[in-house]
Design an enzyme around this catalytic site. Structure first.
Site, PDB file in Angstrom:
ATOM      1  N   HIS A 344       0.603  -1.214  -0.053  1.00 25.97           N
ATOM      2  CA  HIS A 344      -0.027   0.117   0.015  1.00 25.97           C
ATOM      3  C   HIS A 344       0.925   1.322  -0.101  1.00 25.97           C
ATOM      4  CE1 HIS A 344      -4.074  -1.488   0.602  1.00 25.97           C
ATOM      5  NE2 HIS A 344      -3.549  -2.428   1.169  1.00 25.97           N
ATOM      6  N   LYS A 535      -8.181  14.325   3.987  1.00 26.24           N
ATOM      7  CA  LYS A 535      -7.760  13.201   3.929  1.00 26.24           C
ATOM      8  C   LYS A 535      -6.763  13.293   5.022  1.00 26.24           C
ATOM      9  CE  LYS A 535      -6.032  14.317  -0.329  1.00 26.24           C
ATOM     10  NZ  LYS A 535      -6.258  12.960  -1.009  1.00 26.24           N
ATOM     11  N   ARG A 536      -5.980  12.208   5.489  1.00 21.28           N
ATOM     12  CA  ARG A 536      -4.935  12.438   6.595  1.00 21.28           C
ATOM     13  C   ARG A 536      -4.103  13.679   6.337  1.00 21.28           C
ATOM     14  NH1 ARG A 536      -5.091   8.531  10.677  1.00 21.28           N
ATOM     15  NH2 ARG A 536      -3.288   9.878  11.481  1.00 21.28           N
ATOM     16  N   LYS A 541       1.182  14.483   1.068  1.00 19.02           N
ATOM     17  CA  LYS A 541      -0.281  14.810   0.518  1.00 19.02           C
ATOM     18  C   LYS A 541      -0.337  16.224   0.202  1.00 19.02           C
ATOM     19  CE  LYS A 541      -2.856  10.947   2.852  1.00 19.02           C
ATOM     20  NZ  LYS A 541      -3.383  10.382   1.627  1.00 19.02           N
ATOM     21  N   THR A 643      -8.278   6.769  -2.589  1.00 15.41           N
ATOM     22  CA  THR A 643      -9.555   6.426  -2.740  1.00 15.41           C
ATOM     23  C   THR A 643     -10.683   7.704  -2.550  1.00 15.41           C
ATOM     24  OG1 THR A 643      -9.810   5.675  -0.845  1.00 15.41           O
ATOM     25  CG2 THR A 643      -9.455   3.980  -2.439  1.00 15.41           C
ATOM     26  N   LYS A 647     -14.062   8.883  -4.706  1.00 16.42           N
ATOM     27  CA  LYS A 647     -15.380   9.137  -4.088  1.00 16.42           C
ATOM     28  C   LYS A 647     -15.795  10.596  -4.456  1.00 16.42           C
ATOM     29  CE  LYS A 647     -13.665   7.088   0.126  1.00 16.42           C
ATOM     30  NZ  LYS A 647     -13.002   7.685   1.478  1.00 16.42           N
TER      31      LYS A 647
HETATM   32  C1  LIG Z   1     -11.703   7.734   1.669  1.00 16.28           C
HETATM   33  C2  LIG Z   1     -11.280   8.120   3.114  1.00 16.28           C
HETATM   34  C3  LIG Z   1      -9.797   8.180   3.182  1.00 16.28           C
HETATM   35  C4  LIG Z   1      -8.833   8.260   2.213  1.00 16.28           C
HETATM   36  O1  LIG Z   1      -8.578   9.341   1.689  1.00 16.28           O
HETATM   37  P1  LIG Z   1      -7.460   9.708   0.590  1.00 16.28           P
HETATM   38  O2  LIG Z   1      -7.608  10.956  -0.042  1.00 16.28           O
HETATM   39  O3  LIG Z   1      -7.195   8.711  -0.479  1.00 16.28           O
HETATM   40  O4  LIG Z   1      -6.355   9.632   1.138  1.00 16.28           O
HETATM   41  C5  LIG Z   1      -9.554   8.756   4.373  1.00 16.28           C
HETATM   42  N1  LIG Z   1     -10.620   9.123   5.468  1.00 16.28           N
HETATM   43  C6  LIG Z   1     -11.759   8.778   5.323  1.00 16.28           C
HETATM   44  C7  LIG Z   1     -12.716   9.292   6.465  1.00 16.28           C
HETATM   45  C8  LIG Z   1     -12.183   8.489   4.200  1.00 16.28           C
HETATM   46  O5  LIG Z   1     -13.480   8.399   4.085  1.00 16.28           O
END
Ligand SMILES: *Cc1c(COP(=O)(O)O)cnc(C)c1O
Length: 809
Positions: A344, A535-536, A541, A643, A647
């Site tokens: 990952h 995101k985190r 990032k 991911t 979304k």
């Molecule tokens: C989808 C999701 C992530 C992953 O987001 P990335 O932009 O791919 O890092 C992290 N936290 C939550 C709550 C999510 O729903």
């Protein structure tokens, strides 16, 4: 005057009364069977004595419940409420925050897809008593609070104490003529809790099984004096701490003993469960006398979601060697044909490397097995490349140094028949760099499985308005077959679709604005562009690149306040690992910039900066359907897939992003002209690593960048403490691993294009439709179908199974 009851309500009342006052044996039997089925989730084939006891106890309890509730109501002189607000009830449910970011969320999407595709799959993990912390923002800083998500109980889980398993730690290894024995161990019990995982309209319900740590009754009880006894009972906490709390790091390895215990705990319990199920099922063997595990790989596939469960490899070897008394060769064949590994991340700080001393102490037998795996592995490599000592060093499972360490990714590759990355570019990168040597000797092992998301949660549930608009045009089969979204292309110039899509987005934005006002007490302009990065918080990032854009926009508006600026509300959300100083300071910078920008009269509502507190799945479900622009701006080569990007795309946001992770395939599916792609490609980043990245060169050459940095460094956003952001400034100027400045110019130019297009709502929405139509590939149903066929050797099916018979027979 109370409303008269409907016939249905009457029937309900009648049956409730019937439960409260069972008068005959036949009713008693019916209720007993009902509890056995619904409360204990058992049938007569598998029910134990204890199950019958609980079914009876529950039946008896029902006799009391009606009177019990009515008694309490009488005490409070309150009537029961009849009109229930379903959305309000939904809000009461706590997030099961048992993961950190994308990785755990991916596993949840996979469970949904496996059930929806009718695969006999189990999801295993730890039932953390405290999941990912709740984030509070206090004076602009992140403050962590414990996530006590089980406080009011969890109605979806069912404890299964009858499947409790012992897990051993510490001790020593004895080599005897009868075989190897791991002795003098400390035992912790693993108590499983099952949660149902329903498939989408196919009557399948799979199981997610999470393990909770329980001290055995005799834990630490060797002293027979009273003081010893009390202390022993108190010490039960030590054992039960194993499942107490989730380590809150995303993409970062922390080599703590408790974490290693957690990893072995889930693996050891799960493997016992798998072996038990295999041996007790018809397919184990036709002879009941002795079931050996030779055919395990034909019936069972174990997918390792990152290296966190890597100990499954030595643990299964241990079971086969020490308990099943198989030869090494036979055991190794079974293990490698059963296990497969998903990588990952390529970030070095995220890769698990466990110090050998920790291992020796906690899992001495596993360390021996790993050494033997490594000896045979290196023997093979030495035969293939005689004299190439550097290659042996690079490929070893044991890393030399001040402190010897086990490289868990290497263990996973060697112990698996398949290794995959999570987006095409990522799978290519691991073959070319991180795992190059392994790819050279075993190219057939390496595959790609581009991540996906479940369209049930991430469209139908979170954005019913959009799901409906789509269904009106192409029917609702796309929910199980997301590729059908491409049928929307037929309607891309259809004014009514353009209008409907824009209308749903506007409604979602209004709803989210109202939510923000109610829960966060901030007012935003729902007609502005919602520019979102959630995101985190992590340097790779590049939330800092977003910050630099915000400051640049601010300076431009201040300079030319009368220009026709595209209004933006820029929202950033995400948790920083509590020990990650830079990430916490990034949050503080975002809130500081917001404080200045949001209170500047000249700016007005043309630019607002909001830090979204406590980003989690339920917040994602609200903000993503309301977003116009999705920020996916990691340094090329660092985000394995992402991911969140998918979304947003599925919910009608446009993407501004680098050619990283799944963004590459999103651009391919929707057409590159329908995304805002900018910045260095992986090759450019690699070239810059060779030539050297000089941040000062960009700082000195680009006036707007220099201005923004000088403001951060000079205390413009931190008037009370001018050097508050010195660590960030110093990092960006002198040791930025993620090359923020190198992409600054391209990013700003690309954002200018975004602003320009937003002024043309019709063209914007057409681009949105191209994106939605291109989302088919990013269903986790597609991902899982590929895992099933190409790694697990099984065939997914969209067939439904018959609805269950009436259980009360
Ligand atoms: C989808 C999701 C992530 C992953 O987001 P990335 O932009 O791919 O890092 C992290 N936290 C939550 C709550 C999510 O729903």
């Amino acid at each position: 005057m109370p409303k008269p009851l409907t016939d249905q309500e009457k029937r309900k009342q009648i049956s409730v009364r019937g439960l409260a006052g069972v008068e005959n044996v036949s009713d008693l039997k019916t209720n007993f069977n009902r509890h056995l089925h619904f409360t204990l989730v058992k049938d007569r084939n598998v029910a134990t004595k204890r199950d019958y006891y609980f079914a009876l106890a529950n039946t008896v309890r029902d006799h009391l419940v009606g009177r019990w509730i009515r008694t309490q109501q009488h005490y409070y002189e309150k009537d029961p409420k009849l009109g229930l607000d379903m959305e309000e009830l939904q809000d009461i449910e706590e997030d099961a925050g048992l993961g950190n970011g994308g990785l755990g969320r991916l596993a949840a999407c996979f469970l949904d897809s496996m059930a929806s595709l009718g695969l006999a799959a189990y999801g295993y993990g730890i039932r953390y008593e405290f999941g990912i912390f709740n984030q509070k923002i206090v004076n602009g800083w992140q403050v962590e609070e414990a996530d006590d998500w089980l406080r009011y109980g969890n109605p979806w889980e069912k404890a299964r104490p009858e499947y409790m398993r012992p897990v051993h730690f510490y001790g020593r290894v004895e080599h005897t003529p009868e075989g190897v024995k791991w002795v003098d161990t400390q035992v912790v019990l693993a108590l499983p809790y099952d949660t149902p995982v329903p498939g989408y309209r196919n009557n399948v319900v799979n199981t997610m099984r999470l393990w909770s740590a329980k001290a055995p009754c005799d834990f630490n009880l060797k002293d027979f004096n009273v003081g010893g006894y009390i202390q022993a009972v108190l010490d039960r906490n030590l054992a039960e701490n194993i499942s107490r709390v989730l380590y809150p790091n995303d993409n970062f390895f922390e080599g703590k003993e408790l974490r290693l215990k957690q990893e072995y705990f889930v693996v050891a319990a799960t493997l016992q469960d798998i072996v038990r199920r295999f041996k007790s099922s018809k397919f184990g063997s036709t002879e009941v006398v002795r079931v050996d595990l030779s055919t395990l790989p034909d019936k069972v596939a174990i997918q390792l979601n990152d290296t966190h469960p890597a100990l499954a490899i030595p643990e299964l070897m241990r079971i086969l060697l020490d308990t099943e008394h198989q030869t090494w060769e036979k055991a190794w064949d079974i293990v490698t044909r059963t296990c497969a590994y998903t990588n990952h991340t390529v970030l070095p700080e995220a890769l698990e490397r466990w110090p050998i001393d920790l291992f020796q102490n906690l899992l001495p037998r596993h360390l021996e097995i790993i050494f033997e795996i490594n000896r045979r592995h290196l023997e093979r490599i030495a035969n293939l490349y005689p004299g190439d000592h550097d290659r042996l060093r690079r490929m070893s499972l044991v890393e030399e140094g001040d402190q010897k360490k086990i490289n868990m990714a290497h263990l996973c590759i060697v112990g698996s028949h398949a290794v995959n990355g999570v987006a095409r570019i990522h799978s290519d990168i691991i073959k070319a760099t991180l795992f190059k040597d392994f790819y050279e000797v075993d190219p057939h092992k390496f595959q790609n499985k581009t991540n996906g998301i479940t369209p049930r949660r991430w469209l139908v549930m979170c954005n019913p308005g959009l799901a409906e608009v789509i269904a009106e045009r192409i029917g609702e089969d796309y929910i199980r077959d997301l590729g059908q979204l491409k049928n929307l292309l037929e309607f891309v110039d259809d004014d009514s679709l353009i209008r409907d899509i824009a209308k749903v987005k506007q409604e979602n934005k209004l709803k989210f604005s109202a939510y923000l006002e109610e829960h966060y007490k901030v007012k935003i302009n729902p007609n502005s562009m919602f520019d979102v990065q959630v995101k985190r918080i992590h340097e790779y990032k590049r939330q800092l690149l977003n910050c630099l854009h915000i400051i640049t926009l601010y300076n431009r508006i201040k300079k030319e306040p009368n220009k026709n600026w595209t209004p933006r509300t820029i929202m950033i959300g995400g948790k920083a690992a509590p020990g990650y100083h830079t990430a916490k300071l990034i949050i503080r910078l975002i809130t500081a910039v917001g404080d200045i920008v949001n209170h500047d009269e000249v700016v007005g509502d043309r630019l607002k900066v909001i830090f979204l507190e406590n980003y989690k799945v339920t917040l994602a479900e609200k903000i993503i359907p309301a977003s116009d622009l999705s920020e996916q701006i990691s340094t090329a080569g660092t985000e394995a897939s992402g991911t969140g990007n998918m979304k947003f795309m599925l919910n009608g946001a446009l993407t501004i992003g680098t050619m990283d992770g799944a963004n590459v395939e999103m651009a391919e599916e929707a057409g590159e002209e329908n995304l805002f792609i900018f910045g260095m490609r992986v090759d450019d980043v690699d070239a810059m690593d060779k030539s050297g990245y000089d941040a000062m060169e960009y700082y000195n050459r680009i006036p707007e960048l220099k201005l923004a940095m000088d403001q951060i460094a000079g205390g413009y956003f931190s008037p009370d403490q001018h050097d508050l952001f010195k660590d960030i400034v110093n990092m960006l100027l002198h040791h930025d691993r993620f090359k923020v400045f190198a992409d600054y110019e391209a990013y700003i130019k690309c954002q200018d294009k975004v602003s320009a297009l937003y002024k043309n709502p019709k063209e914007w929405t057409k681009m949105v439709i191209h994106n939605i139509a291109g989302c088919g590939k990013f269903s986790s149903d597609r991902t899982i179908s590929q895992y099933a066929r190409e790694i697990w050797g099984m065939e997914p099916s969209l067939e439904r199974i018959p609805a269950p018979d009436d259980p009360r027979q």
